[in-house]
Design an enzyme around this catalytic site. Structure first.
Site, PDB file in Angstrom:
ATOM      1  CE  LYS A 777       4.617  94.654   3.908  1.00 38.50           C
ATOM      2  NZ  LYS A 777       5.811  94.738   3.045  1.00 38.50           N
ATOM      3  NE  ARG A 810       3.477 101.560  -0.044  1.00 38.41           N
ATOM      4  CZ  ARG A 810       2.580 100.571   0.038  1.00 38.41           C
ATOM      5  NH1 ARG A 810       2.761  99.595   0.928  1.00 38.41           N
ATOM      6  NH2 ARG A 810       1.521 100.547  -0.755  1.00 38.41           N
TER       7      ARG A 810
END
Length: 837
Positions: A777, A810
């Site tokens: 991210k 995740r």
């Protein structure tokens, strides 16, 4: 100015009596530059149902794509809840900024001027905040009456009077006609006044306001409502028919009166956005089934209004505050089957106690309490009024604490019995706050950590300076009623620990920080359980939070989908991301073809993935949404093909229709990036008895450049997820089947995302497994990584998450992140082993 100073100033205004009129609040608004002129406003007046109707109007307008402000009162949690922007409460920092701006003007007013009341100033604060947020429209719940209410400082584009009954007769008048006359003053200039009133009230409204737009079950109404009854303990169905359009909808509110409120909300919202969407032809019922009206109504959850917490026993909270409202509660409760009923009853002193008690359903026991508020009715006075109206067989008793009385009633109730708490929203606030209270484990590693924690809890600086050096060992923060907070502080100090209590003098629940050794906490718990103190519910919560940690477990891969134990129960599980999309931010297009997707799933499982997460829609910033049919076309073949791998399969989707198709194809887990925004998702998870990942997100796909104002990102996300988890539980999803995801990067800055990662163990307070989704991210740009890449940074983040107690990570790169999880697990196990020597 600190929040506690601002809050104390605002709450101090409660001492001023109501002086009907809008002149004073208009003067304050003029001082602020008349913020109300920068957006459209809708007023919602009425004797009952104002809050529910306002919430439904707001939800419909948001579903139509508007930025919407909502002003309601009173709050059930914190002051900021009264002022919401697209559902998000006003931040403490914004409240402090407002008070800092207006306090000099309020203090300097001439002694001859009437002082502004709490409601007037908070109304001005709401309008000020709505201008700052650049809302398209504001929905304002009228406080009392209409003509002289502070909200009438606006010029509404649409307004309603839900209904009219006797209330506040000392101010509004002694008859329904007099009360209707003052409420009619909210009528807009250029639109008819919407109302569901009847009889003399209706005629008075017509006389004063002129043109009306009527709503009700009668065939001659402009909008005809047909209540279809409740479809579950959480939802009811309603048919709504207008001129050239009709549709059926579900609402998360029970009772025929709420169906009428829904009709009023539809009529009011329709004056703003039109009815074209429901007038378009559909395939089945003469109208489309997915319009802003459908979506908005079904998402309009409104706590404390016949809120069913459980079905076995049946546990209900309702803020009914007058005889008519109590009668509707009794009527709605009669649609449930139960054996014995216990009522916990607490009202305000200026209400019709005898009339309220007489309207309540028959009960085996009524426990009367006094709310922790100056306006509360004395318990003995309320008990006498209750005894005079109930059956002789009914046991009437008094209790000193609403939360404890509510807990005791639930403890006594059998599976086939019912518990009802009612009488005022203040009573609901106390009971609900205790029912949903979190005991949050907090890591304090330095004096700086302690100072930040105490400041965030609004502890007075002098007390914080004294406490900071002594905060060691176990640290827990929570929220308690003022009397409870004083008792807990006294007992923890007596036990040798330390306790900081918020300096906010609201008369409502306050922040509390507890610190001490395990022995000191054990002494506190014993004292709270004793008859001398009498707070066993708080004692039980602390005992659960501070129970001995289990022995460390090595991470083990699940033995297959037939294994009844979920992999996250054996240590930190790894969820491998399988995006079958052409446009995902990291691996878009790589696994778009079926053969490539299946091969990648097998590779991830071989590398140690416990869960394969299949997603067919990108949630990257600026991603274009796709249709339900296209998403199903992408994910179902892949799930069918990989369902036999030696791991669980989850579907990453925000739509219940896609999730249902995925479960039919063999998926085991639901992963909802919008945190159950599709109401059907929670019922699907309950019906199929599958785990559901509930993520905190502001928007999905992410809106680029969006700024969300948080006070403390961890506390704010915790509060929102607490309500999301409660929604799932009320729908029938066991708490152990809810996996929470704080949503790193979704409506959070890089700094906020890193704070969530650092404090991830605090989310254990929710009693659910915790998932961290951080892979590649943009937050890692702050650590030198490249957005969409950040390979090494992701692995480092995984190690931190696992060390902080995350139950699931995740990730895209399974082998490397499995190694990071294993290193973290070995380190923690090794540390615990070394502690034994």
């Amino acid at each position: 100015m600190d929040y506690h100073e601002a809050a104390n100033f605002l709450f101090g205004l409660r001492r001023f009596a109501i002086d009907p009129g809008t002149d004073s609040v208009k003067e304050l608004l003029a001082e602020l530059g008349n913020p109300q002129d920068s957006f459209d406003s809708i007023q919602v007046a009425g004797s009952n149902g104002k809050g529910s109707t306002a919430r439904m109007v707001e939800s419909i307008l948001r579903a139509d794509g508007n930025t919407v402000g909502l002003y309601t009162s009173p709050h059930l949690g914190d002051l900021g809840e009264e002022v919401r922007i697209d559902g998000r409460p006003m931040a403490d920092a914004a409240i402090a900024e407002f008070v800092s701006e207006v306090r000099p003007w309020l203090v300097d007013r001439s002694p001859a001027d009437d002082p502004l009341t709490f409601f007037e100033v908070v109304t001005a604060m709401a309008l000020w905040q709505f201008e700052r947020a650049d809302v398209d429209v504001a929905v304002l719940e009228v406080g009392m009456g209409g003509e002289y209410d502070a909200t009438s400082a606006v010029d509404p584009i649409a307004s309603c009077v839900t209904n009219v009954s006797l209330e506040h007769t000392d101010v509004l008048g002694d008859t329904v006609e007099e009360i209707a006359r003052t409420k009619a003053a909210v009528a807009p200039v250029d639109a008819p006044l919407v109302t569901a009133a009847s009889g003399d009230a209706l005629e008075t409204l017509r006389e004063v306001a002129g043109e009306l737009f009527t709503v009700g079950v009668e065939a001659d109404r402009d909008v005809v409502v047909r209540p279809e009854g409740r479809v579950s303990s959480q939802e009811s169905a309603v048919s709504i028919v207008g001129d050239g359009w009709e549709f059926e909808a579900r609402i998360p509110l029970l009772g025929d009166y709420q169906a009428t409120n829904a009709g009023v909300a539809v009529a009011l919202a329709g004056q703003v956005i039109g009815f074209d969407s429901v007038a378009e032809p559909g395939e089945s019922d003469g109208g489309r089934s997915d319009t802003p009206f459908h979506r908005g109504l079904r998402r309009a959850n409104w706590p404390g209004r016949f809120e069913v917490f459980s079905e076995s026993p049946l546990v209900v909270l309702d803020g009914a505050h007058n005889p008519d409202a109590c009668a509707t509660v009794a009527e709605t409760l009669s649609t449930f089957a139960y054996d014995d009923l216990e009522i916990v009853f607490a009202a305000m002193h200026d209400k019709d106690h005898a009339g309220m008690a007489a309207a309540l359903p028959d009960a085996a026991r009524v426990t009367v309490c006094e709310a922790d508020l100056e306006r509360a009715a004395d318990a003995d006075v309320l008990a006498r009024a209750t005894e005079a109206t109930v059956d002789r067989e009914t046991v009437v008793e008094t209790a000193s604490s609403i939360p404890q009385a509510f807990a005791d009633a639930r403890e006594r109730a059998g599976d086939d019995d019912a518990v009802l708490l009612t009488g005022s929203l203040s009573a609901v606030r106390e009971a609900r706050s205790a029912y949903t209270r979190l005991q949050i484990p907090t890591r304090v590693e330095s004096r700086t950590d302690a100072e930040r924690l105490l400041a965030d809890a609004d502890v007075a600086p002098s007390a914080a300076d004294r406490l900071a050096d002594g905060m060691t060992h176990h640290v827990v923060r929570t929220r308690l009623e003022p009397g409870e907070a004083r008792t807990v502080r006294t007992e923890l100090l007596r036990a040798g620990g330390e306790c900081g209590v918020s300096d906010v003098e609201s008369g409502e629940r306050v922040s509390v920080v507890l610190s001490g050794t395990r022995l000191e906490f054990d002494r506190l718990i014993d004292a709270l359980e004793s008859h001398r103190v009498g707070l066993p519910t708080i004692a039980a919560e602390l005992r659960r939070r501070l129970k001995s940690e289990p022995e460390p477990k090595s991470r083990t891969q699940t033995s297959g989908v037939d294994d009844p134990t979920y992999p996250w129960e054996n240590g930190t599980a790894v969820m491998g991301i399988l995006n079958v999309t052409p446009d995902s931010f990291h691996d878009g297009g790589e696994y778009y073809d079926l053969e490539d997707a299946v091969a990648q799933a097998e590779t991830m499982v071989e590398a140690g993935a416990d869960v394969v997460d299949v997603g067919g829609e990108s949630t990257r910033p600026g991603a274009e949404p796709i249709s339900v049919e296209e998403e199903i076309r992408r994910v179902v073949p892949v799930i069918e093909a990989v369902s036999e791998v030696d791991a669980l399969v989850s579907v990453d989707s925000r739509r219940a229709a896609v999730a249902e198709a995925a479960l039919d194809a063999g998926a085991d887990v639901l992963n909802d990036v919008t945190g159950l925004q599709d109401p059907e998702m929670r019922f699907l998870a309950a019906d199929r008895d599958v785990p559901v990942v509930v993520m905190h997100s502001v928007d999905a796909p992410v809106v680029p450049g969006q700024h969300v104002e948080y006070d403390d990102v961890v506390d704010d996300v915790l509060s929102d997820l607490r309500e999301r988890v409660l929604l799932a539980e009320k729908a029938g999803v066991p708490r152990e089947n809810v996996v929470i995801d704080p949503g790193l990067g979704f409506g959070k800055s890089p700094e906020e995302s890193f704070e969530l990662l650092d404090r991830i163990e605090e989310f254990q307070a929710l009693g659910c497994p915790v998932l961290v989704g951080h892979s590649h991210k943009s937050m890692f740009e702050r650590a030198g990584g490249e957005a969409g890449e950040a390979y090494a940074e992701t692995i480092a983040g995984t190690a931190i998450a696992a060390d902080r107690g995350a139950d699931v990570v995740r990730v895209h790169d399974v082998p490397e992140n499995v190694a990071a999880v294993n290193v973290a697990a070995a380190t923690r196990e090794g540390t615990k082993q070394s502690d034994r020597w």
